[in-house]
Design a protein around this motif. Structure first.
Motif: not given
Ligand code: GLU
Length: 220
Positions: A41-42, A80-81, A86-88, A144-145
């Motif tokens: 994930v990015l 899916p996550f 982060q600002s959102q 985000m698991r």
């Protein structure tokens, strides 16, 4: 969390161009996700509004691709996550803050971030109404698991703080894998101030990603 699938993440803060030190850590995260046939994930960690810039986020994504990295979920591809910026994601941090408050686990404090002793209390919400890094990262990694966090050794103290937050928020922590830091010839850690060691500058100087990985990964 069941170990059904490896989920790793790379989480750059867009406060400047990507540095070779960060790129090497991210490469490690990428390798570990690939080796486990997992997902990467990015996430863009742009909560510090004064220091983060959209142009840097775009440049980081471009430079990471140039370096040979790829990911499965992120701001430009969704997942899916989402959202992966982060600002959102403020409402999620607020929820966690509220949980800590209701549990009587936090208190108002006039300390600045710099005043913290390594193993004393730490800030979870900043005076300028920004969620602190420690809280945001725990909320996001859990949401985000993420099953394994790969990061530099310089964040070891943060990892312990985050483990306290996992416990306080009743969340299961991921595994943590700390990488060695890239150092210069004198053994000093390469920091962002070494402007010539931004991925972009190295690229402009004609260095190839494979060459950089061979040169810098061996030391990490
Ligand atoms: N945004 C943080 C950084 O770039 C993420 C570090 C981490 O939590 O692994 O240092």
């Amino acid at each position: 969390m069941t170990e059904k699938q490896y989920r790793g993440r790379i989480a750059p803060s867009p406060t400047g161009l990507l540095h070779i030190g960060h790129a090497v850590t991210f490469w490690r995260a990428y390798e570990r996700a690939c080796a486990a046939a997992g997902k990467l994930v990015l996430r863009i960690e742009d909560l510090d509004r004064d220091r983060c810039r959209r142009e840097f986020a775009d440049a980081i994504i471009e430079d990471l691709h140039w370096f040979g990295l790829d990911w499965d979920e992120g701001p430009e591809i969704g997942g899916p996550f989402a959202p992966y910026i982060q600002s959102q994601r403020r409402s999620r941090y607020l929820e966690a803050w509220e949980k800590l408050r209701l549990g009587g686990l936090i208190y108002p404090c006039k300390c600045s971030r710099k005043a913290g002793r390594d193993f004393g209390d730490f800030i979870v919400w900043r005076r300028d109404d920004v969620p602190a890094y420690q809280l945001a990262v725990v909320v996001d990694d859990a949401a985000m698991r993420i099953s394994e966090v790969v990061r530099g050794k310089d964040l070891l103290v943060s990892t312990f703080r985050q483990l306290l937050l996992y416990r306080a928020l009743d969340l299961l922590p991921p595994r943590f894998f700390h990488t060695s830091l890239v150092v210069d010839e004198s053994g000093k850690r390469l920091a962002k101030r070494h402007g010539s060691l931004s991925l972009r500058a190295l690229k402009e100087n004609g260095l190839a990603p494979e060459e950089l990985r061979a040169r810098y990964m061996s030391k990490s």
